[in-house]
Design a protein around this motif. Sequence first.
Motif, short mmCIF file in Angstrom:
data_model
loop_
_atom_site.label_atom_id
_atom_site.label_comp_id
_atom_site.label_asym_id
_atom_site.label_seq_id
_atom_site.Cartn_x
_atom_site.Cartn_y
_atom_site.Cartn_z
N VAL A 42 0.77 -1.18 -0.04
CA VAL A 42 0.05 -0.11 0.02
C VAL A 42 0.61 1.20 -0.17
O VAL A 42 2.11 1.31 0.21
CB VAL A 42 -1.02 -0.03 1.28
CG1 VAL A 42 -1.91 -1.18 1.26
CG2 VAL A 42 -0.28 0.41 2.52
N GLY A 43 0.32 2.60 -0.26
CA GLY A 43 0.87 3.69 0.02
C GLY A 43 0.76 4.79 -1.33
O GLY A 43 -0.01 4.56 -2.06
N ASN A 44 1.57 5.53 -1.36
CA ASN A 44 1.62 6.68 -1.88
C ASN A 44 2.85 7.00 -2.59
O ASN A 44 3.66 7.91 -1.97
CB ASN A 44 0.96 7.94 -1.47
CG ASN A 44 1.03 9.35 -2.50
OD1 ASN A 44 1.03 9.12 -3.55
ND2 ASN A 44 0.86 10.39 -1.63
N PRO A 45 3.38 6.27 -3.53
CA PRO A 45 4.92 6.55 -3.89
C PRO A 45 5.26 7.86 -4.42
O PRO A 45 4.07 8.55 -4.94
CB PRO A 45 5.03 5.42 -5.07
CG PRO A 45 3.85 4.45 -4.73
CD PRO A 45 2.96 5.29 -4.28
N PRO A 46 6.26 8.24 -4.34
CA PRO A 46 6.66 9.61 -4.92
C PRO A 46 6.47 9.55 -6.25
O PRO A 46 6.77 8.80 -6.98
CB PRO A 46 8.15 9.76 -4.35
CG PRO A 46 8.72 8.41 -4.08
CD PRO A 46 7.59 7.55 -3.58
N TYR A 47 6.13 10.87 -6.77
CA TYR A 47 5.90 11.18 -8.12
C TYR A 47 7.13 12.27 -8.51
O TYR A 47 7.15 13.45 -8.29
CB TYR A 47 4.83 11.93 -8.64
CG TYR A 47 3.35 11.12 -8.40
CD1 TYR A 47 2.86 10.48 -9.74
CD2 TYR A 47 2.90 10.90 -7.20
CE1 TYR A 47 1.72 9.72 -9.39
CE2 TYR A 47 1.88 9.90 -7.05
CZ TYR A 47 1.43 9.22 -8.26
OH TYR A 47 0.00 8.66 -8.23
#
Length: 154
Positions: free
Chosen positions: A100-105
């Motif tokens: 899960v998560g919000n990887p960097p863009y």
Amino acid sequence: MGILGKTVLDPACGDVRFLRRVVSRILAHSPPDERQKNLQCVYGWDIDSQAVQACRQNLDALTAPYGVSIDWNITVQNALLAHNSGDLLRTDTQHFDFIVGNPPYIRIQHLDALNRALVKQRFTFCQSRSTDIYAAFSELAYGLLKHSGICGFI
């Protein structure tokens, strides 16, 4: 698929946004004698040592009311450089039930030359001339998931 007894990874955990929900759910649904074991299935990685420290502290604050003390599997590491995409299928590589998560863009063009070259070398999705490291995190997640695993990124 329930979360209890399942391994969960946030490969760019920051200070705990996604893992907070995971741990809260484990605490709410685990029998008291299984909380410790179920919480040991939570993993987080981040490149920022201060974020990792904050993540551990935030998770400790969640578990304190339950009288549970955990040696968290939250570590400082650059997930993209610590895990070679080609090596992820080895049998000794840990695989996860949930990622899960919000990887960097971040456009790979904005990485320094060495990191850009390593990401392009290690991740097929990033070998084109213009891409984002989010694509590398997606490929990493695919390689780290168990056969029946589930990934949820935003």
